[in-house]
Design a protein around this motif. Structure first.
Motif, PDB file in Angstrom:
ATOM      1  N   LYS A   1      15.345   3.711  -3.675  1.00  0.00           N
ATOM      2  CA  LYS A   1      16.220   3.978  -2.532  1.00  0.00           C
ATOM      3  C   LYS A   1      15.456   4.070  -1.215  1.00  0.00           C
ATOM      4  O   LYS A   1      16.053   4.128  -0.158  1.00  0.00           O
ATOM      5  CB  LYS A   1      17.012   5.266  -2.764  1.00  0.00           C
ATOM      6  N   GLY A   2      14.129   4.131  -1.280  1.00  0.00           N
ATOM      7  CA  GLY A   2      13.336   4.229  -0.061  1.00  0.00           C
ATOM      8  C   GLY A   2      13.384   5.627   0.546  1.00  0.00           C
ATOM      9  O   GLY A   2      14.157   6.478   0.117  1.00  0.00           O
ATOM     10  N   ASN A   3      12.522   5.840   1.555  1.00  0.00           N
ATOM     11  CA  ASN A   3      12.447   7.148   2.186  1.00  0.00           C
ATOM     12  C   ASN A   3      11.758   7.010   3.546  1.00  0.00           C
ATOM     13  O   ASN A   3      10.719   6.353   3.645  1.00  0.00           O
ATOM     14  CB  ASN A   3      11.674   8.116   1.293  1.00  0.00           C
ATOM     15  N   PRO A   4      12.289   7.653   4.590  1.00  0.00           N
ATOM     16  CA  PRO A   4      11.673   7.535   5.914  1.00  0.00           C
ATOM     17  C   PRO A   4      10.278   8.168   5.998  1.00  0.00           C
ATOM     18  O   PRO A   4       9.439   7.713   6.784  1.00  0.00           O
ATOM     19  CB  PRO A   4      12.658   8.242   6.848  1.00  0.00           C
ATOM     20  N   ILE A   5      10.015   9.202   5.213  1.00  0.00           N
ATOM     21  CA  ILE A   5       8.679   9.810   5.239  1.00  0.00           C
ATOM     22  C   ILE A   5       7.665   8.859   4.595  1.00  0.00           C
ATOM     23  O   ILE A   5       6.535   8.735   5.063  1.00  0.00           O
ATOM     24  CB  ILE A   5       8.681  11.204   4.575  1.00  0.00           C
ATOM     25  N   TYR A   6       8.081   8.153   3.542  1.00  0.00           N
ATOM     26  CA  TYR A   6       7.220   7.116   2.963  1.00  0.00           C
ATOM     27  C   TYR A   6       6.893   6.080   4.040  1.00  0.00           C
ATOM     28  O   TYR A   6       5.732   5.710   4.228  1.00  0.00           O
ATOM     29  CB  TYR A   6       7.906   6.450   1.765  1.00  0.00           C
ATOM     30  N   ASP A   7       7.917   5.610   4.734  1.00  0.00           N
ATOM     31  CA  ASP A   7       7.706   4.599   5.781  1.00  0.00           C
ATOM     32  C   ASP A   7       6.783   5.123   6.880  1.00  0.00           C
ATOM     33  O   ASP A   7       5.956   4.380   7.407  1.00  0.00           O
ATOM     34  CB  ASP A   7       9.041   4.183   6.399  1.00  0.00           C
ATOM     35  N   GLN A   8       6.896   6.391   7.209  1.00  0.00           N
ATOM     36  CA  GLN A   8       6.115   6.991   8.290  1.00  0.00           C
ATOM     37  C   GLN A   8       4.627   7.079   7.951  1.00  0.00           C
ATOM     38  O   GLN A   8       3.783   6.897   8.826  1.00  0.00           O
ATOM     39  CB  GLN A   8       6.669   8.389   8.588  1.00  0.00           C
ATOM     40  N   TYR A   9       4.292   7.363   6.680  1.00  0.00           N
ATOM     41  CA  TYR A   9       2.890   7.611   6.322  1.00  0.00           C
ATOM     42  C   TYR A   9       2.291   6.650   5.304  1.00  0.00           C
ATOM     43  O   TYR A   9       1.089   6.399   5.338  1.00  0.00           O
ATOM     44  CB  TYR A   9       2.734   9.037   5.765  1.00  0.00           C
ATOM     45  N   LEU A  10       3.083   6.147   4.371  1.00  0.00           N
ATOM     46  CA  LEU A  10       2.507   5.442   3.225  1.00  0.00           C
ATOM     47  C   LEU A  10       2.843   3.962   3.142  1.00  0.00           C
ATOM     48  O   LEU A  10       2.415   3.284   2.197  1.00  0.00           O
ATOM     49  CB  LEU A  10       2.908   6.151   1.923  1.00  0.00           C
ATOM     50  N   SER A  11       3.596   3.441   4.106  1.00  0.00           N
ATOM     51  CA  SER A  11       3.826   1.998   4.111  1.00  0.00           C
ATOM     52  C   SER A  11       2.469   1.313   4.299  1.00  0.00           C
ATOM     53  O   SER A  11       1.511   1.918   4.798  1.00  0.00           O
ATOM     54  CB  SER A  11       4.801   1.609   5.223  1.00  0.00           C
ATOM     55  N   GLU A  12       2.378   0.082   3.885  1.00  0.00           N
ATOM     56  CA  GLU A  12       1.099  -0.641   3.897  1.00  0.00           C
ATOM     57  C   GLU A  12       0.393  -0.558   5.252  1.00  0.00           C
ATOM     58  O   GLU A  12      -0.820  -0.361   5.320  1.00  0.00           O
ATOM     59  CB  GLU A  12       1.330  -2.104   3.508  1.00  0.00           C
ATOM     60  N   SER A  13       1.129  -0.653   6.340  1.00  0.00           N
ATOM     61  CA  SER A  13       0.512  -0.659   7.666  1.00  0.00           C
ATOM     62  C   SER A  13       0.042   0.727   8.122  1.00  0.00           C
ATOM     63  O   SER A  13      -0.735   0.828   9.058  1.00  0.00           O
ATOM     64  CB  SER A  13       1.485  -1.236   8.693  1.00  0.00           C
ATOM     65  N   LYS A  14       0.504   1.796   7.475  1.00  0.00           N
ATOM     66  CA  LYS A  14       0.159   3.158   7.889  1.00  0.00           C
ATOM     67  C   LYS A  14      -0.959   3.785   7.057  1.00  0.00           C
ATOM     68  O   LYS A  14      -1.542   4.781   7.457  1.00  0.00           O
ATOM     69  CB  LYS A  14       1.394   4.072   7.784  1.00  0.00           C
ATOM     70  N   ARG A  15      -1.247   3.231   5.897  1.00  0.00           N
ATOM     71  CA  ARG A  15      -2.210   3.841   4.981  1.00  0.00           C
ATOM     72  C   ARG A  15      -3.625   3.850   5.552  1.00  0.00           C
ATOM     73  O   ARG A  15      -4.032   2.962   6.283  1.00  0.00           O
ATOM     74  CB  ARG A  15      -2.244   3.088   3.649  1.00  0.00           C
ATOM     75  N   THR A  16      -4.368   4.879   5.156  1.00  0.00           N
ATOM     76  CA  THR A  16      -5.775   5.000   5.498  1.00  0.00           C
ATOM     77  C   THR A  16      -6.591   4.335   4.393  1.00  0.00           C
ATOM     78  O   THR A  16      -6.355   4.592   3.210  1.00  0.00           O
ATOM     79  CB  THR A  16      -6.171   6.485   5.625  1.00  0.00           C
ATOM     80  N   LYS A  17      -7.509   3.498   4.771  1.00  0.00           N
ATOM     81  CA  LYS A  17      -8.375   2.831   3.786  1.00  0.00           C
ATOM     82  C   LYS A  17      -9.506   3.779   3.408  1.00  0.00           C
ATOM     83  O   LYS A  17     -10.176   4.334   4.266  1.00  0.00           O
ATOM     84  CB  LYS A  17      -8.964   1.533   4.359  1.00  0.00           C
ATOM     85  N   VAL A  18      -9.699   3.948   2.118  1.00  0.00           N
ATOM     86  CA  VAL A  18     -10.739   4.836   1.596  1.00  0.00           C
ATOM     87  C   VAL A  18     -11.839   3.998   0.979  1.00  0.00           C
ATOM     88  O   VAL A  18     -11.573   3.056   0.233  1.00  0.00           O
ATOM     89  CB  VAL A  18     -10.148   5.792   0.533  1.00  0.00           C
ATOM     90  N   LYS A  19     -13.064   4.361   1.296  1.00  0.00           N
ATOM     91  CA  LYS A  19     -14.213   3.697   0.691  1.00  0.00           C
ATOM     92  C   LYS A  19     -14.672   4.558  -0.484  1.00  0.00           C
ATOM     93  O   LYS A  19     -15.359   5.557  -0.311  1.00  0.00           O
ATOM     94  CB  LYS A  19     -15.341   3.521   1.704  1.00  0.00           C
ATOM     95  N   LEU A  20     -14.232   4.175  -1.680  1.00  0.00           N
ATOM     96  CA  LEU A  20     -14.587   4.884  -2.907  1.00  0.00           C
ATOM     97  C   LEU A  20     -15.979   4.427  -3.334  1.00  0.00           C
ATOM     98  O   LEU A  20     -16.206   3.231  -3.496  1.00  0.00           O
ATOM     99  CB  LEU A  20     -13.551   4.568  -3.976  1.00  0.00           C
ATOM    100  N   GLN A  21     -16.897   5.379  -3.463  1.00  0.00           N
ATOM    101  CA  GLN A  21     -18.266   5.046  -3.854  1.00  0.00           C
ATOM    102  C   GLN A  21     -18.496   5.466  -5.303  1.00  0.00           C
ATOM    103  O   GLN A  21     -18.070   6.549  -5.710  1.00  0.00           O
ATOM    104  CB  GLN A  21     -19.279   5.799  -2.978  1.00  0.00           C
ATOM    105  N   GLN A  22     -19.165   4.636  -6.052  1.00  0.00           N
ATOM    106  CA  GLN A  22     -19.568   4.969  -7.412  1.00  0.00           C
ATOM    107  C   GLN A  22     -21.048   5.357  -7.328  1.00  0.00           C
ATOM    108  O   GLN A  22     -21.885   4.527  -6.953  1.00  0.00           O
ATOM    109  CB  GLN A  22     -19.363   3.778  -8.343  1.00  0.00           C
ATOM    110  N   VAL A  23     -21.355   6.619  -7.635  1.00  0.00           N
ATOM    111  CA  VAL A  23     -22.730   7.100  -7.492  1.00  0.00           C
ATOM    112  C   VAL A  23     -23.201   7.733  -8.782  1.00  0.00           C
ATOM    113  O   VAL A  23     -22.421   8.211  -9.589  1.00  0.00           O
ATOM    114  CB  VAL A  23     -22.853   8.122  -6.336  1.00  0.00           C
ATOM    115  N   LYS A  24     -24.495   7.714  -8.958  1.00  0.00           N
ATOM    116  CA  LYS A  24     -25.119   8.411 -10.089  1.00  0.00           C
ATOM    117  C   LYS A  24     -25.524   9.791  -9.631  1.00  0.00           C
ATOM    118  O   LYS A  24     -26.147   9.937  -8.590  1.00  0.00           O
ATOM    119  CB  LYS A  24     -26.359   7.646 -10.558  1.00  0.00           C
ATOM    120  N   PRO A  25     -25.140  10.808 -10.399  1.00  0.00           N
ATOM    121  CA  PRO A  25     -25.500  12.161  -9.985  1.00  0.00           C
ATOM    122  C   PRO A  25     -26.986  12.448 -10.150  1.00  0.00           C
ATOM    123  O   PRO A  25     -27.685  11.802 -10.843  1.00  0.00           O
ATOM    124  CB  PRO A  25     -24.666  13.056 -10.887  1.00  0.00           C
TER     125      PRO A  25
END
Length: 188
Positions: free
Chosen positions: A164-188
């Motif tokens: 059904k969609g949601n305006p809060i989703y559109d406000q923060y999580l639509s493709e154009s609004k998302r923050t890109k995260v740089k996930l690092q794989q590290v050895k402890p």
């Protein structure tokens, strides 16, 4: 499988002391979680509250992959950057609607927003979790995680049927609004 609640229960059983100064989050994580030298850890950094200092998010690769395989969002141990001086505070507690206890945030690093959250007037992380009941429509929950002193606060922003969609989703999580995260794989 270590869901966020199972994982948090384990944290409480092993008596992890929180709120102590931490210089190296990765070393602290390795000691707390008894990570073997051959294991990997996923790490990402984010300035949650906009103070110019980045918090550190950590999850073991084994837990991360198992949680995704089980249809859950990955759980993250959070190290909050100290506002004065250097170092971090391990945030072992989560405020979930006024109830503060042992829990870890479940955040999808591919579907999140970092910035000002209009509905609560604070900077934080917005992410979504979807439940897939067998005999009922899917239910999506949009949560905000904000820093509250030495722990995070989780606030429900919306509950809805994804179809059904949601305006809060559109406000923060639509493709154009998302923050890109740089996930690092590290050895402890």
């Amino acid at each position: 499988m270590k869901s966020a609640y199972t994982f948090s229960f384990l944290l409480s059983l092993i008596g992890i002391s929180g709120h102590a100064d931490v210089i190296n989050p990765l070393s602290d994580f390795k000691a707390k979680m008894d990570i073997a030298g051959s294991d990997f850890v996923y790490r990402w950094e984010v300035d949650i509250d906009g103070d110019g200092k980045k918090e550190v998010m950590l999850s073991s690769q084994l837990d991360y992959e198992q949680e995704l395989k089980d249809g859950q969002l990955p759980g993250w141990l959070v190290y909050i950057a100290k506002s004065h001086g250097s170092g971090y505070v391990f945030a072992k507690e989560l405020d979930e609607g006024g109830v503060i206890g042992y829990a870890i945030p479940q955040i999808d690093p591919e579907m999140l927003y970092v910035g000002m959250i209009e509905q609560i007037g604070k900077r934080g992380i917005v992410t979504m979790q979807v439940d897939h009941p067998r005999k009922a429509p899917e239910v999506a929950y949009i949560y905000a995680y904000t820093i509250n002193g030495d722990h995070l606060k989780k606030t429900l922003l919306a509950k809805f049927e994804p179809k059904k969609g949601n305006p809060i989703y559109d406000q923060y999580l639509s493709e154009s609004k998302r923050t890109k995260v740089k996930l690092q794989q590290v050895k402890p």
